[in-house]
Design a protein around this motif. Structure first.
Motif, mmCIF file in Angstrom:
data_model
loop_
_atom_site.group_PDB
_atom_site.id
_atom_site.type_symbol
_atom_site.label_atom_id
_atom_site.label_comp_id
_atom_site.label_asym_id
_atom_site.label_seq_id
_atom_site.Cartn_x
_atom_site.Cartn_y
_atom_site.Cartn_z
ATOM 1 N N ILE A 429 -27.632 41.644 12.861
ATOM 2 C CA ILE A 429 -26.246 41.173 12.820
ATOM 3 C C ILE A 429 -25.485 41.463 14.116
ATOM 4 C CG2 ILE A 429 -24.043 41.346 11.579
ATOM 5 C CD1 ILE A 429 -25.627 41.551 9.021
ATOM 6 N N CYS A 454 -35.374 33.877 5.358
ATOM 7 C CA CYS A 454 -34.513 34.960 4.865
ATOM 8 C C CYS A 454 -35.202 35.836 3.823
ATOM 9 C CB CYS A 454 -33.227 34.397 4.279
ATOM 10 S SG CYS A 454 -32.280 33.419 5.436
ATOM 11 N N PHE A 480 -28.610 33.136 0.657
ATOM 12 C CA PHE A 480 -27.498 33.901 1.212
ATOM 13 C C PHE A 480 -26.210 33.087 1.174
ATOM 14 C CE2 PHE A 480 -25.276 35.111 5.315
ATOM 15 C CZ PHE A 480 -24.794 36.321 4.856
ATOM 16 N N HIS A 482 -22.558 33.406 2.878
ATOM 17 C CA HIS A 482 -21.856 34.233 3.865
ATOM 18 C C HIS A 482 -20.545 34.752 3.284
ATOM 19 C CE1 HIS A 482 -19.703 35.469 7.412
ATOM 20 N NE2 HIS A 482 -20.881 35.580 8.003
ATOM 21 N N VAL A 487 -17.454 30.660 6.808
ATOM 22 C CA VAL A 487 -18.731 30.348 7.454
ATOM 23 C C VAL A 487 -19.635 29.622 6.456
ATOM 24 C CG1 VAL A 487 -20.692 31.303 8.697
ATOM 25 C CG2 VAL A 487 -18.456 32.395 8.889
ATOM 26 N N GLN A 489 -23.150 27.424 5.212
ATOM 27 C CA GLN A 489 -24.594 27.658 5.330
ATOM 28 C C GLN A 489 -25.155 27.109 6.632
ATOM 29 O OE1 GLN A 489 -26.803 26.903 1.810
ATOM 30 N NE2 GLN A 489 -28.801 27.193 2.784
ATOM 31 N N TRP A 492 -24.722 29.496 9.753
ATOM 32 C CA TRP A 492 -25.643 30.618 9.988
ATOM 33 C C TRP A 492 -27.087 30.176 10.050
ATOM 34 C CZ3 TRP A 492 -29.028 31.305 6.044
ATOM 35 C CH2 TRP A 492 -28.624 31.040 4.734
ATOM 36 N N CYS A 497 -27.136 35.227 13.668
ATOM 37 C CA CYS A 497 -25.956 35.956 13.193
ATOM 38 C C CYS A 497 -25.233 36.605 14.377
ATOM 39 C CB CYS A 497 -26.344 37.035 12.195
ATOM 40 S SG CYS A 497 -27.496 36.509 10.920
ATOM 41 N N HIS A 501 -21.480 37.594 15.765
ATOM 42 C CA HIS A 501 -21.163 38.991 15.441
ATOM 43 C C HIS A 501 -21.283 39.958 16.613
ATOM 44 C CE1 HIS A 501 -20.506 38.963 11.071
ATOM 45 N NE2 HIS A 501 -21.292 37.903 11.072
#
Ligand code: HEC
Ligand code: HEC
Ligand code: HEC
Ligand code: HEC
Ligand code: HEC
Ligand code: HEC
Length: 506
Positions: A429, A454, A480, A482, A487, A489, A492, A497, A501
């Motif tokens: 991240i 993932c 996932f 977010h 945000v 799908q 990301w 990420c 970040h």
């Protein structure tokens, strides 16, 4: 009968040397007595007792024979018959002066050896101690020392990781330690201290002393609470099952994250930057079958012939665990911690957002940062939510103290140390971490890809706000979502990420 010593001892150099040695010895014994009797003394006293004073003592002792040799030469040059006949020093036990000197020498040597055996034992322990490594140059080592005390390794000595066992590494570390002490004295330590540390002992030597691969770990559940930057500081929880080991113990290191250190697996890579963040080339060798697979970055390939000029590094523990003892958390994470712990009240509107923002600013000293945090937060509330100051000032002040404490555990302006000074290689991240290789972009000739699926490394078992969690059964995974609404799908999925970040990012 008068006590006499050889003629050659009568010179200023030897006399001064002997005096220095005696005084130093006396002070050592005195200080030693003090530390033992009162159990007092910090790392500075240790520096004095075990290193500086013995060095002075030794120098004093050395001056005695030097003075004697010089005196001998003078006597010879002055034409004293005895010294012309016997130009080299000699011992004649029939001569009473010689006998005296010899006696003193033998008794002195025995005492000296005894003290130095004790002294070097103590010096060994002292220079390997956490207080020597972490506190003696406390300005320089403060970030590492503080982060270490808050790490899972707080009871593992610095030297157990940075030196390890064996005489050769001990000597190497002392030599490099001498150079570092000199650099501290002339104030030539880079700020922040550069990593990766060159000439670090291979981590497997070190880490496997306590964490050996045969005893690698089952899957673990990792839970975390996050708070969003909205007015309510909305909570968002994420629970993952981390595939640290294989699904069943019997499979050992055959699958899962620690597959990389399976004794049959050898993974090597090259990086094109000095922090080992850009990895264009990865080689996997299966040592039992001899199969080799080379993965190359498609977006950022090596140039023709560049490979031969780069160092090929074997993946070991610190290619992932590069912050096992000195992890500097970014503000959004340490604020989460303080809110979860109840030190910062979630009832303070926008506290997550403002606290994170203020802690992310660059300060020149810790003091100015602490003042800046207090005044920044008070100003924010008096402008935007004056009722908080009027009705809830206690709660606000408690939050400010907690933010200041967290800041001091994680950010060290004097050494320019904070989360973005040292990329963390575990996770993905705040820096690229695992995605340095696992980005769906490293492809081998046979078409294999180092995957960013993932579910490769963990499964997401529950996520969302606590009153409306999405959940699934163990070994299944949710897609996932977010945190928050901003945000999507595809955002990301299409970028890393860390693209959003990294650094001062969210
Ligand atoms: C569990 C093992 C471990 C322990 C215990 C440990 N370190 Fe480290 N230390 C590391 C690793 C791994 C690195 C990162 C090396 C790299 O990135 O090349 C590191 C890095 C450092 C650095 C470089 C700057 C930085 O922040 O990364 C310093 C200085 C340092 N350690 C000092 C200490 C001191 C002082 C202590 C004891 C108070 C200590 N270490 C205890 C493993 C350890
Ligand atoms: C002298 C023994 C010792 C050495 C050397 C050592 N560790 Fe540890 N390690 C420990 C202990 C003790 C714990 C805490 C165990 C616990 O919390 O259950 C620990 C915990 C850990 C954890 C779990 C952290 C967590 O959040 O629970 C990791 C990861 C780890 N060590 C990695 C390393 C790495 C990488 C190295 C080498 C650079 C290393 N260790 C060297 C003793 C050691
Ligand atoms: C230097 C490159 C590199 C880095 C960095 C890296 N990996 Fe890998 N990883 C690989 C390669 C190569 C494979 C094997 C790919 C294949 O053959 O499908 C692999 C495979 C895996 C697998 C699948 C193992 C199995 O077969 O069950 C997991 C899980 C994994 N990595 C987790 C991680 C995690 C977690 C991190 C970060 C902490 C990480 N990796 C960092 C290169 C890397
Ligand atoms: C490919 C990256 C990678 C390599 C190489 C690697 N680890 Fe890990 N290790 C991880 C990840 C990821 C975790 C889980 C971290 C988490 O849960 O946050 C982990 C967890 C651990 C834990 C804690 C296990 C637990 O049950 O909590 C220990 C101890 C550990 N590793 C030690 C080592 C040692 C020692 C080595 C070198 C011999 C090593 N690791 C090599 C990625 C790696
Ligand atoms: C190569 C292994 C790997 C892959 C692939 C991977 N992750 Fe992770 N992820 C990790 C590790 C390791 C951590 C734990 C980091 C730590 O210990 O701080 C993690 C942590 C997380 C977290 C928890 C963050 C937190 O602090 O609560 C989320 C969410 C997450 N990953 C989402 C994803 C998503 C979404 C994908 C697919 C795009 C993905 N991961 C792919 C290894 C991986
Ligand atoms: C397009 C930019 C973007 C991308 C890409 C992105 N994020 Fe985020 N992320 C954000 C923003 C903005 C926030 C702050 C949301 C808030 O606090 O309201 C955030 C917040 C988070 C949080 C909560 C952080 C906290 O403060 O506790 C987690 C966890 C997170 N993201 C995980 C991920 C993971 C995992 C990935 C990659 C799979 C990822 N993000 C990719 C923009 C992004």
């Amino acid at each position: 009968m008068k006590f006499k010593l050889p003629e050659t001892t009568k010179n200023w150099t030897s006399l001064v040397g002997a005096t220095i040695a005696l005084v130093a010895l006396f002070i050592v014994i005195f200080l030693l007595f003090l530390t033992l009797a009162f159990d007092q003394g910090g790392s500075y006293l240790g520096l004095l007792i075990y290193i500086l004073l013995p060095a002075i003592l030794f120098a004093g002792l050395l001056m005695i024979p030097i003075g004697m040799l010089r005196k001998r030469k003078q006597l010879k040059d002055a034409g004293v018959q005895e010294f012309i006949e016997k130009p080299l020093p000699f011992i004649d036990l029939n001569n009473q002066r010689h006998r005296n000197a010899f006696g003193i020498f033998i008794v002195g040597t025995v005492i000296f050896l005894f003290i130095s055996a004790f002294g070097s034992y103590e010096a060994f322990h002292y220079t390997e101690s956490v207080s020597f490594c972490g506190e003696t140059c406390h300005n320089v080592m403060k970030p590492e020392f503080v982060a270490y005390q808050n790490s899972p390794h707080a009871r593992v000595k610095c030297a157990e990781c940075h030196v390890g066992e064996g005489v050769d590494w001990y000597v190497r570390s002392k030599l490099s330690g001498l150079r570092q002490v000199y650099k501290v004295i002339i104030d030539d330590i880079p700020k922040p201290i550069a990593t990766p540390i060159q000439h670090l002992r291979p981590a497997r030597d070190i880490c496997e002393k306590c964490h050996w691969p045969q005893k690698f770990y089952s899957r673990t559940i990792r839970t975390s609470r996050h708070y969003l930057r909205d007015e309510e500081n909305s909570e968002w929880d994420i629970d993952l099952v981390m595939k640290v080991g294989a699904r069943f113990d019997a499979l050992g290191l055959d699958e899962g994250i620690h597959w990389h250190i399976n004794p049959d697996v050898k993974i090597e890579y090259v990086s094109t930057d000095d922090k080992r963040q850009d990895i264009p080339w990865v080689k996997y060798t299966n040592l039992s079958t001899g199969k080799v697979e080379i993965f190359e970055s498609q977006d950022d390939p090596l140039e023709e012939g560049e490979l031969s000029s780069l160092e090929i590094r074997l993946v070991d523990c610190i290619d992932c665990h590069n912050r096992p003892a000195h992890n500097y958390n970014p503000p959004e994470f340490f604020i989460n911690t303080a809110i979860t712990a109840g030190d910062i009240s979630i009832d303070l509107p926008e506290i997550k957002s403002i606290a994170t923002e203020i802690c992310s600013e660059v300060y020149s000293t810790t003091d100015s940062a602490l003042l800046g945090i207090k005044s920044g937060i008070e100003e924010f509330y008096s402008e935007n939510y004056p009722e908080v100051i009027e009705e809830n000032n206690d709660v606000l002040q408690k939050a400010i103290t907690s933010i200041q404490n967290q800041f001091q555990k994680n950010i060290f302006p004097e050494m320019k140390v904070r989360w973005d000074a040292y990329p963390i290689n575990i996770g993905h991240i705040k820096s690229k971490g695992c995605f340095r290789c696992h980005n769906d972009n490293h492809i081998s000739e046979s078409g294999k890809v180092i995957s960013r699926d993932c579910n490769l490394c963990h499964t997401i078992n529950s996520q969302g706000p606590p009153d409306n969690m999405m959940t699934t059964s163990i070994n299944e995974s949710l897609v996932f979502v977010h945190p928050g609404d901003d945000v999507e799908q595809e955002d990301w999925e299409e970028s890393l990420c860390s693209d959003c970040h990294e650094g001062n990012g969210p």
